[in-house]
Write an enzyme that holds these catalytic residues in place. Structure first.
Site, mmCIF file in Angstrom:
data_model
loop_
_atom_site.group_PDB
_atom_site.id
_atom_site.type_symbol
_atom_site.label_atom_id
_atom_site.label_comp_id
_atom_site.label_asym_id
_atom_site.label_seq_id
_atom_site.Cartn_x
_atom_site.Cartn_y
_atom_site.Cartn_z
ATOM 1 N N CYS A 139 -27.855 34.449 -53.383
ATOM 2 C CA CYS A 139 -27.922 33.321 -52.457
ATOM 3 C C CYS A 139 -26.593 33.008 -51.770
ATOM 4 O O CYS A 139 -26.571 32.411 -50.696
ATOM 5 C CB CYS A 139 -28.413 32.079 -53.198
ATOM 6 S SG CYS A 139 -30.098 32.218 -53.824
ATOM 7 N N LEU A 242 -32.960 31.940 -63.918
ATOM 8 C CA LEU A 242 -32.784 30.664 -63.231
ATOM 9 C C LEU A 242 -32.845 29.557 -64.269
ATOM 10 O O LEU A 242 -33.867 29.353 -64.918
ATOM 11 C CB LEU A 242 -33.894 30.478 -62.183
ATOM 12 C CG LEU A 242 -33.796 29.271 -61.263
ATOM 13 C CD1 LEU A 242 -32.538 29.353 -60.403
ATOM 14 C CD2 LEU A 242 -35.040 29.183 -60.375
ATOM 15 N N SER A 313 -32.765 32.769 -50.058
ATOM 16 C CA SER A 313 -31.599 33.386 -50.685
ATOM 17 C C SER A 313 -30.475 33.526 -49.655
ATOM 18 O O SER A 313 -30.128 32.562 -48.994
ATOM 19 C CB SER A 313 -31.980 34.724 -51.329
ATOM 20 O OG SER A 313 -30.935 35.249 -52.124
#
Length: 362
Positions: A139, A242, A313
């Site tokens: 990202c 994540l 991203s």
């Protein structure tokens, strides 16, 4: 310094509401009604309204091998980046043969030769174009890419350079994975690409004012955060990492880091007119706002992008930057563009709209 001459986004043609996506993939992620209920609640709270996908949604019901998904990545990534770059060059009033340097970034597929190499013949780029494929930044790569292209143009002030970012996140979709990370990620990430055309300051003098100057940039890598966000390779492709610690890293570090960066540029938070924040998700944007003590509405452009296309991203901040370039900006407008990615790493980029076509930032 370099000037941003044009930004052009590109999105796949297939667009669906969040509810349509959730209804389609929920049974593929888990058959447990309680886990499906959690997934629906997370998707509903993601603040994402619609997302673009590389395939018709019914195609995701068919299981794919990593090879099949990656073949699709190569095909669609080449098409989207070609479209984005053609459009960006047209906006900048340049031809493919004008491009001296081409940086490409993605974290959702692999290719050798890399996608940028495939575009040379398709676009008619020069055979001696300098190519830099960049992988693994995730990202943060849209912001980092602008900074690294600027680094090149500082030493090549007459050159034209391009940043290409493409992320086809839906191709990393994992079936039968009811982990919290996958439940969250399946409601956040979308597919898309963007091209940024930048020129050195000498080249900028021979062009109309079209965008901001890149004044300064700073990179930051936070120690002991390797397992906070990223991908793990598996036999079925890329599995998302994540965790809730992303927001904790922001709250603990980001305000001080931005303050130090602005102070080095003789600026303060109040001097920034426009903020371009990576729309990582609701908690990420809320943490950015809280850590910087920004007023309500300061990150509305990022919230709109999150709702419209989801988290793209590396391409997300570039889409938002492109929208900012569509509106006239007053001379001297100060902008801070920033993103967070695997590492955990951060990239801060100071942009300033020039006073005249010759730029000149103090």
């Amino acid at each position: 310094m370099a000037r941003i001459a044009a930004v052009s986004p590109a999105l796949p043609a297939h667009v669906y509401s969040q509810a349509e996506i959730t209804d389609t993939i929920a049974p593929m992620v888990t058959t447990d009604p309680s886990k499906q209920a959690v997934m629906r609640r997370l998707h509903s709270g993601s603040k994402v309204d619609t997302r673009h996908l590389v395939m018709p949604i019914e195609r995701y019901r068919d299981a794919s091998t990593f090879t099949q998904s990656n073949d699709m990545f190569i095909e669609v990534a080449a098409d989207l980046t070609e479209q984005a770059l053609r459009d960006a060059l047209t906006i900048a009033g340049l031809e493919p043969q004008d491009v001296d340097y081409l940086m490409f970034t993605s974290v959702t597929g692999i290719s050798a030769p890399s996608i940028d190499a495939l575009l040379v013949a398709r676009l008619g780029l020069r055979a001696d174009v300098k190519r830099v494929p960049m992988y693994g930044l995730g990202c943060v790569a849209g912001a980092a890419g602008i900074a690294r292209v600027n680094d090149y143009l500082v030493g090549h002030p007459n050159d034209v350079a391009v940043l290409l970012a493409v992320e086809l996140c839906s191709l990393t979709f994992q079936r039968n994975d009811d982990s919290m990370a996958n439940l969250v990620a399946t409601g956040l990430f979308g597919d898309g690409a963007a091209a940024v055309v930048m020129v050195g300051d000498e080249r900028a003098k021979r062009m109309p004012v079209t965008g901001p100057d890149v004044v300064d940039a700073r990179s930051q890598l936070y120690p002991d955060t390797e397992q906070v966000i990223g991908f793990n390779a598996s036999e079925t492709g890329f599995r998302i990492i994540l965790t809730a610690q992303v927001s904790e890293v922001i709250e603990r570090n980001f305000g001080a880091d931005v303050g130090a960066f602005l102070d080095a540029n003789h600026l303060a938070i109040a001097d920034i007119d426009t903020w371009i924040a990576h729309p990582g998700g609701p908690r990420v944007l809320e943490s950015f706002q809280s850590s910087l003590a920004l007023p309500d509405g300061a990150l509305d452009n990022s919230w709109r992008s999150l709702a419209k296309v989801g988290n793209l991203s590396s391409a997300s901040v570039l889409h938002i930057l492109g929208e900012e370039l569509e509106s006239p900006q007053a001379a001297g407008t100060e902008t801070l563009l920033f993103a967070l990615g695997p590492g955990v790493s951060a990239e801060l980029v100071r942009l300033r709209w020039p006073d005249d076509q010759h730029g000149g930032v103090s």
